[in-house]
Design an enzyme around this catalytic site. Structure first.
Site, short mmCIF file in Angstrom:
data_model
loop_
_atom_site.label_atom_id
_atom_site.label_comp_id
_atom_site.label_asym_id
_atom_site.label_seq_id
_atom_site.Cartn_x
_atom_site.Cartn_y
_atom_site.Cartn_z
N ASP A 1 36.85 -96.55 31.00
CA ASP A 1 38.21 -97.00 31.14
C ASP A 1 38.20 -98.47 30.71
O ASP A 1 37.16 -99.12 30.76
CB ASP A 1 38.62 -96.85 32.61
CG ASP A 1 40.04 -97.29 32.83
OD1 ASP A 1 40.87 -97.04 31.95
OD2 ASP A 1 40.29 -97.90 33.88
N ASP B 1 37.46 -97.36 37.42
CA ASP B 1 37.48 -98.13 38.67
C ASP B 1 37.79 -97.24 39.85
O ASP B 1 37.89 -97.71 40.98
CB ASP B 1 38.44 -99.32 38.58
CG ASP B 1 39.86 -98.88 38.26
OD1 ASP B 1 40.12 -97.67 38.36
OD2 ASP B 1 40.68 -99.74 37.91
N ASP C 1 42.13 -93.65 37.65
CA ASP C 1 41.63 -92.65 36.71
C ASP C 1 40.88 -91.54 37.43
O ASP C 1 39.94 -90.95 36.89
CB ASP C 1 40.78 -93.28 35.62
CG ASP C 1 39.92 -94.38 36.17
OD1 ASP C 1 39.73 -94.38 37.39
OD2 ASP C 1 39.44 -95.22 35.40
#
Lengths: 728, 232
Positions: free
Chosen positions: A395, A592, A596
């Site tokens: 990410d 994190d 997500d």
């Protein structure tokens, strides 16, 4: 050990583990009775048991020692028999008979010292409805003993006292060493339990009082002195201090904690006292959840483990049948003694320990080692998948970057003074908490080399737009914010600026009807990201960025790192992309852990970053407690080493057992040799796995970046601290 | 067995080397008891345990040597070869003790699984625990011991092998017992001098053994010739 630690230990073990070593035991034990995974653990536990039964412990230990002493005597007399066959000489014949009787004399104590516990173990297992290898061994040893006594009394015929004695000693010693080795692999985890203090200094209205940690409730305020560990999660009420969070996050540099900051149980207060308001009870904080998560990981059965279990299920009956067959064939072809020895060798060499230990030992050692480094592996399969991973997806915001931005370009309209514009923008920005505003203030401070910003009054913050305030020196209001807002406010745009691109975030400063300045921002890359990505590439894993951000911005960030960028992905598109990549092989997703979660769950291995406080909430199977990306290549290394170790262990166990049993069944393996080989086999598996517990912190010094205390989510917000030299 | 006195001396002087390794155990053995009589009794049973293990190991080595000699008759002169190997081992140990060969660095962090067993016995108050601790001390890895065992194997006789090791064990006894009883009977400077003497004694024993082996080889299948230097 205090009652509370016992309780934590019991809780995390009742789920799965042996009472001595903590390794998983997969069958149900009766309520309230101790449960051991093997005879070795039962024996070792009787030695190590604390308190109360001092005399009995010493006896168990002494029993083994004395048995070894007597067995050595038996061996010496047996060697005497071997080197001096009964000759025609009368004196020699007397010596020969004496030595035979001496063998019996020294074997009997061994039988009583070690045979009785083995019989008890076999009987106990039998009562629970499980035939065990102990039972087969007991039968074999009894047969050898009975045959030898018969031939001694009948005069003539060989005696095999040394076989009985050596097998008893080797089996007990081997299993005891094995249990001790297992204990060592789980040591990392028990070390965590030990970090929690027993007593807390509770602060009540009537003063401070030391109470057992178990009495601490959420909401209580307690004091922690320098050099002590914090008993429960909480937030600081008074004082400030440097806290060493290495035990929890693996982060080696201490973090300064101020009132209002969160602190974690098990972390060490370095200087100055702290008064902390507990947010968890003492046994339920981060540390306890970590232990539970790691314990759950080892209880989860992996692919390899299922393989070993299927093999073990048919193992015992197969060994019994082979032993019986061996006895029958050899007794028929040679004599009963030969059959007895050969079948005994089969029983001794057939060691399911190596087979049963191969996977859990390596897994426990690796998971424990990872936990020491601040990496929580929550499922055993995660390690084997990680070892085979082909793609690793990152990410962007908050994972590859710190989530903070940094101004990298600044332009003013042609008639404005650059320094004046900067000062006014900084005056507004200084008082706002918005990350972009902070980046403006920081940028201005660097450019101007001071922080004497103009006084600002009646500051107003408009979410999604920007900040406005009255600049006393200008005598009018100034605006700092998005381009759209500037247009809404009717500020005039200068003509000379190039068109906006998507590549960077922008903020504008305006007053008196004109837009005066423009800031361009770039996200701060984590300082350890370039090295981590480089090292991942070197291990043969393809790094990819998956982001919902604008395509150009993602590309600008990914290109210098040599990563393939995928931008403007909606959450569903992220999933689709992961599924597409999964066709190439297992996919790792690093995020994190908050926004997500679906991607983390969809990937074969989800790795959540900076989850020091929240390890149980999200879908990731691996948690990096500190946001330290350099742990990723390290973890890949550890996982590959683990899989290598498991494969080697399984290969060894299968090879050893099949070759050993074949040799023994053919009658080419003396039972004493088999007993020694069995011990060595188990020790090989144990020590091979233990090597994982010493897996090195492999960070070559030249690749190590400076510590990054500011990027840790646990660290207090330091508004102007930007890692130097973080540009790609 | 002309070396037996030399083996004894090697044992005595070798203790300077042993005190470094096993001295702490001897101190622990003496630590738990109050009266001198009890302390001495504990030291003696500790030593008895150690000597017992040496004897058993020596018997095994002698037996293995004899089996080897029986298996390879005429093919190789087994006792001679063993004597040379033992001699070289002892010389190697001596050179190491003298500091002329750097000690191989042992891999740190290798877990010793037996350490629990060991300290458990040492901490027990009675004599049985101490005796067993002695039995296990005899099994501790020790270069000097291996050299002596090779020497025992070269006797190619069960009893002679055991005797060699008993003599060696008895040789190590006085210094160990004294060290254990008094805490520190030898000062550091003295110990360093003893170390040097022990190194030379080991080298000498080694050379004698090598020379004996070489003389066997040259004489052929005749009776062992003993120490060539001591022959009339």
């Amino acid at each position: 050990m205090t009652a509370r630690k016992e309780e934590i230990r019991a809780r995390h073990q009742s789920a799965m583990g042996c009472d001595f070593c903590g390794l998983p035991v997969y069958d149900a034990a009766r309520e309230g009775e101790p449960r051991y995974c093997c005879y070795g653990c039962r024996f070792a536990a009787s030695i190590a048991a604390a308190g109360g039964e001092e005399g009995q412990n010493r006896w168990a230990m002494t029993r083994l020692g004395l048995a070894i002493f007597f067995a050595m005597n038996v061996m010496v007399f047996t060697m005497l028999l071997w080197s001096q066959p009964a000759g025609p000489d009368r004196v020699a014949a007397i010596w020969y008979e004496l030595a035979r009787h001496a063998c019996l004399l020294f074997t009997l104590p061994v039988v009583f010292l070690l045979g009785v516990p083995l019989v008890e173990d076999a009987a106990g297992e039998l009562v629970r409805g499980r035939p065990s290898l102990s039972l087969l061994l007991v039968i074999g040893v009894a047969a050898a003993l009975a045959y030898s006594i018969y031939s001694l009394l009948a005069g003539g015929g060989h005696v095999y006292f040394e076989v009985a004695a050596t097998i008893l000693v080797a089996v007990t010693l081997g299993r005891w060493l094995e249990a001790t080795g297992k204990l060592k692999t789980t040591e990392a985890l028990r070390g965590l339990v030990r970090l929690l203090p027993d007593q807390v200094r509770l602060i009540r209205d009537d003063g401070e009082k030391s109470v057992p940690a178990g009495e601490l409730r959420p909401g209580d305020v307690f004091r922690v002195l320098p050099g002590e560990r914090i008993a429960a999660d909480g937030s600081i009420v008074r004082h400030q201090a440097a806290v060493d969070e290495q035990a929890v996050t693996g982060e080696s540099s201490p973090v300064i904690k101020h009132p209002g900051n969160r602190v974690l149980s098990g972390t060490l207060v370095l200087d100055g006292p702290l008064e902390i308001s507990a947010t968890s009870a003492a046994g339920e904080g981060t540390m306890a959840r970590m232990i539970a998560a790691v314990a759950a990981a080892t209880a989860s059965r992996t692919r390899y483990q299922r393989l070993a279990e299927r093999a073990s299920a048919i193992f015992l009956p197969a060994v019994a049948i082979i032993a019986l067959g061996t006895f029958a064939v050899h007794a028929w072809l040679e004599n009963p003694a030969g059959g007895l020895l050969a079948s005994l060798a089969v029983l001794v060499i057939a060691c399911p320990c190596a087979l049963a230990l191969a996977t859990p030992m390596a897994l426990w050692a690796a998971v424990g080692r990872a936990a020491q480094a601040g990496v929580l592996v929550r499922h055993g399969d995660a390690l084997s998948l990680l070892a085979r991973a082909k793609t690793i997806c990152f990410d962007k915001t908050g994972t590859l970057t710190t989530g903070q931005s940094r101004g990298f370009d600044f332009m003013v309209s042609c008639d404005a003074d650059e320094r004046v514009v900067l000062r006014i923008a900084a005056g507004l920005a200084e008082l706002s908490a918005h990350p972009l505003a902070q980046a403006v203030a920081e940028f201005a401070a660097t450019e101007l080399r001071d922080d004497q910003f103009p006084a600002t009054s009646s500051l107003k913050s408009l979410p999604g737009r920007g900040v406005e305030g009255h600049i006393d020196k200008l005598g009018q209001r100034a605006y700092l914010g998005s381009g759209r807002w500037m247009t809404e406010l009717g500020q005039q745009w200068p003509n000379s600026w190039p068109e906006s691109t998507d590549e960077a975030a922008e903020t504008f400063i305006a007053w008196g009807g004109h837009v005066r300045g423009r800031f361009l921002f770039r996200e701060n890359l984590r300082p350890d990201a370039p090295a981590a990505v480089r090292r991942l590439q070197r291990t043969g894993i393809k790094p990819v960025v998956l982001s919902g951000d604008r395509e150009l911005r993602v590309a600008a960030l990914a290109a210098p790192l040599g990563m393939e960028p995928f931008g403007e992905l909606l959450p569903e598109a992220k999933l689709a992309e992961i599924q597409r990549l999964q066709q190439l092989g297992p996919v790792v997703m690093v995020g994190d852990g908050i926004n997500d979660a679906p991607a983390l769950a969809a990937a074969d291995v989800g790795i959540a970053l900076g989850s020091g406080t929240d390890i149980s909430r999200h879908a990731a199977s691996v948690c990096l407690l500190a946001s330290d990306l350099s742990k990723l290549p390290w973890l890949v290394g550890l996982s590959r080493q683990t899989v290598r170790t498991i494969r080697w262990n399984l290969f060894w166990a299968f090879a050893y057992n099949s070759i050993g049993i074949a040799l023994a069944a053919a009658g080419w393996l003396h039972p004493v040799m088999a007993a020694i080989a069995m011990g060595i086999s188990s020790l090989l598996v144990v020590s091979n796995s233990l090597r994982l517990a010493h897996f090195a912190d492999t960070q070559p010094a030249e690749e190590r970046f400076q510590p990054h205390s500011d990027s840790s989510p646990l660290a207090p917000p330091l508004p102007f601290a930007s890692p130097a030299g973080a540009s790609p | 067995m002309i070396e037996l006195p030399l083996v004894f001396v090697a044992g005595i002087l070798g203790t300077a080397h042993c005190l470094g390794m096993c001295g702490p155990f001897a101190l622990m053995v003496g630590g738990g008891s109050q009266s001198w009589g009890r302390a001495a009794a504990r030291q003696f049973s500790y030593t008895a345990g150690r000597v017992f293990t040496y004897a058993a190991l020596g018997a095994a080595a002698g037996y293995c040597g004899s089996r080897l000699a029986a298996m390879l008759p005429g093919f190789v002169n087994v006792p001679a070869t063993l004597a040379i190997v033992a001699g070289l081992l002892l010389v190697w140990q001596g050179l190491r003790a003298a500091g002329w060969i750097p000690a191989l660095s042992s891999r740190a962090g290798t877990p010793c699984l037996a350490s629990g067993l060991f300290s458990h016995f040492l901490r027990q108050t009675g004599s049985t625990g101490v005796f067993l601790a002695g039995v296990f001390t005899g099994l501790l890895p020790c270069g000097l011991l291996y050299g002596m065992l090779a020497l025992a194997a070269s006797t190619h006789s069960l009893t002679l092998g055991a005797t060699t090791m008993v003599v060696f064990g008895l040789g190590t006894a006085p210094a160990m017992i004294l060290a254990g009883l008094s805490g520190r009977v030898v000062r550091l400077a003295t110990r360093r001098r003893l170390f040097a003497a022990a190194a030379w004694c080991l080298i000498l024993t080694g050379f004698v053994s090598v020379a004996r082996g070489v003389s066997f080889l040259s004489i052929g299948n005749q009776m062992p010739a003993g120490c060539p230097m001591c022959q009339q």
